[in-house]
Scaffold this motif. Sequence first.
Motif, mmCIF file in Angstrom:
data_model
loop_
_atom_site.group_PDB
_atom_site.id
_atom_site.type_symbol
_atom_site.label_atom_id
_atom_site.label_comp_id
_atom_site.label_asym_id
_atom_site.label_seq_id
_atom_site.Cartn_x
_atom_site.Cartn_y
_atom_site.Cartn_z
ATOM 1 N N HIS A 34 0.246 -9.225 14.278
ATOM 2 C CA HIS A 34 -0.306 -7.875 14.402
ATOM 3 C C HIS A 34 -0.059 -7.042 13.153
ATOM 4 C CE1 HIS A 34 -1.082 -8.884 18.529
ATOM 5 N NE2 HIS A 34 0.192 -9.000 18.809
ATOM 6 N N VAL A 35 -0.180 -7.670 11.996
ATOM 7 C CA VAL A 35 0.092 -6.981 10.730
ATOM 8 C C VAL A 35 -0.866 -5.808 10.531
ATOM 9 C CG1 VAL A 35 0.290 -7.233 8.234
ATOM 10 C CG2 VAL A 35 0.956 -9.118 9.721
ATOM 11 N N GLY A 36 -2.145 -6.027 10.811
ATOM 12 C CA GLY A 36 -3.135 -4.980 10.626
ATOM 13 C C GLY A 36 -2.828 -3.742 11.451
ATOM 14 N N VAL A 37 -2.419 -3.947 12.703
ATOM 15 C CA VAL A 37 -2.089 -2.830 13.590
ATOM 16 C C VAL A 37 -0.880 -2.074 13.059
ATOM 17 C CG1 VAL A 37 -1.309 -2.196 15.904
ATOM 18 C CG2 VAL A 37 -3.061 -3.948 15.620
ATOM 19 N N VAL A 38 0.143 -2.816 12.640
ATOM 20 C CA VAL A 38 1.365 -2.193 12.136
ATOM 21 C C VAL A 38 1.077 -1.380 10.874
ATOM 22 C CG1 VAL A 38 3.651 -2.655 11.150
ATOM 23 C CG2 VAL A 38 2.870 -3.946 13.146
ATOM 24 N N CYS A 42 1.362 2.790 10.611
ATOM 25 C CA CYS A 42 2.269 3.392 9.636
ATOM 26 C C CYS A 42 1.511 4.276 8.650
ATOM 27 C CB CYS A 42 3.030 2.305 8.880
ATOM 28 S SG CYS A 42 4.237 1.398 9.876
ATOM 29 N N ALA A 43 0.417 3.763 8.110
ATOM 30 C CA ALA A 43 -0.355 4.519 7.121
ATOM 31 C C ALA A 43 -1.016 5.739 7.752
ATOM 32 C CB ALA A 43 -1.405 3.615 6.478
ATOM 33 N N LEU A 117 4.517 -0.080 20.228
ATOM 34 C CA LEU A 117 5.484 0.939 20.632
ATOM 35 C C LEU A 117 6.659 1.014 19.655
ATOM 36 C CD1 LEU A 117 5.576 0.408 24.502
ATOM 37 C CD2 LEU A 117 4.456 2.246 23.226
ATOM 38 N N THR A 118 7.101 -0.157 19.175
ATOM 39 C CA THR A 118 8.208 -0.172 18.216
ATOM 40 C C THR A 118 7.795 0.485 16.910
ATOM 41 O OG1 THR A 118 9.084 -2.229 19.173
ATOM 42 C CG2 THR A 118 9.829 -1.642 16.963
ATOM 43 N N THR A 119 6.575 0.195 16.459
ATOM 44 C CA THR A 119 6.078 0.805 15.221
ATOM 45 C C THR A 119 6.020 2.318 15.348
ATOM 46 O OG1 THR A 119 4.693 -1.158 14.859
ATOM 47 C CG2 THR A 119 4.225 0.785 13.520
ATOM 48 N N PHE A 163 2.181 0.006 2.463
ATOM 49 C CA PHE A 163 2.282 -0.737 3.715
ATOM 50 C C PHE A 163 1.363 -1.959 3.724
ATOM 51 C CE2 PHE A 163 3.917 3.372 5.470
ATOM 52 C CZ PHE A 163 5.166 2.878 5.798
ATOM 53 N N THR A 164 0.209 -1.853 3.089
ATOM 54 C CA THR A 164 -0.679 -3.008 2.985
ATOM 55 C C THR A 164 -0.034 -4.113 2.152
ATOM 56 O OG1 THR A 164 -2.645 -1.601 3.156
ATOM 57 C CG2 THR A 164 -2.953 -3.805 2.246
ATOM 58 N N ALA A 165 0.551 -3.729 1.023
ATOM 59 C CA ALA A 165 1.208 -4.711 0.157
ATOM 60 C C ALA A 165 2.417 -5.326 0.844
ATOM 61 C CB ALA A 165 1.629 -4.048 -1.158
ATOM 62 N N LEU A 166 3.195 -4.497 1.543
ATOM 63 C CA LEU A 166 4.401 -4.999 2.215
ATOM 64 C C LEU A 166 4.043 -5.908 3.379
ATOM 65 C CD1 LEU A 166 7.507 -4.835 2.392
ATOM 66 C CD2 LEU A 166 7.217 -2.880 3.933
ATOM 67 N N GLY A 167 3.080 -5.466 4.203
ATOM 68 C CA GLY A 167 2.720 -6.236 5.385
ATOM 69 C C GLY A 167 2.042 -7.553 5.062
ATOM 70 N N TYR A 168 1.056 -7.520 4.166
ATOM 71 C CA TYR A 168 0.300 -8.737 3.862
ATOM 72 C C TYR A 168 0.931 -9.556 2.740
ATOM 73 C CZ TYR A 168 -3.368 -7.100 6.948
ATOM 74 O OH TYR A 168 -4.078 -6.689 8.062
#
Length: 205
Positions: A34-38, A42-43, A117-119, A163-168
Motif C-alpha cells: 500500500h505504498v501509494g496510499v501511504v 502523507c503528502a 489508520l496508522t499513517t 515521500f514518493t522517493a522514500l516510499g518507492y
Amino acid sequence: MLVFLAGFGLGLSLILAIGAQNAFVLRQGVRREHVGVVVLVCAASDAVLYAAGGAGLGALVEQHPAVVDVARWAGAAVVLGYGALAARRAWRGEEGLTAAGDATVDDAGRRLRPVLLTTLALTWLNPHVYLDTVVLQGSVAATYGDDRWLFSAGAVVSSLVWFTALGYGARLLAPLLRRPGAWRVVDGVIALVMLAVAVSLVAGR
C-alpha cells in the motif's frame, strides 16, 4: 521561482529528520505494501497543513497550546504502541518482507485499513507536524507577503517528492532485507526510533 525554491528547501529540511512517520513509510516501501496510499496520505496531509500555515493559522495554534498538548499525549501513545509491535517482531524474528505478488488480494485488502489508520495517526497525532508545517512554515511564508502561497506551494511539492522517493525508493533495499535476520535488525531500529520519539513527545521537546 526563488520564492518557490525557498519554500521547497524549507519544507525538505523540516521533513528529512528520521521520525515515526518516515520510519513507517520506509517500512511500507520495503514491504511494497500500500505504498501509494501511504505516500498520498502523507503528502496530502502536509499539503493541508502547509495551506493552513500559509493562511495564517499558525498564530491560532500558538494561542491554543491545549490542542498541541492533546496531540502530544495521543501521539506518544500511538507511537509507543507501534514501537512495541516493532519490538515484538524483532524479538520473535517475524519476517516483515513479502515479495511483490506473494500476498493475495484478500490479504492486501485486510491490511489496508490498519495501514491507513496508522499513517493517519502517525501524521496527525504528531505535534511536531503542527509546529513545523503550520507555525514555522506559516511564519516564514508570511514574510513573503502576497507570494506566501507560492512559498507554501514549494513546501507542498517538497513533501510530495520526499515521500514518493522514500516510499518507492525503499524497495531498492529489498534484496538486502531478504537475508535471514535482517528484518529483526530493521524492526529493532524502528522500535528504538519510536521509543525515542515517544519520549521526546512526553518530554515536550
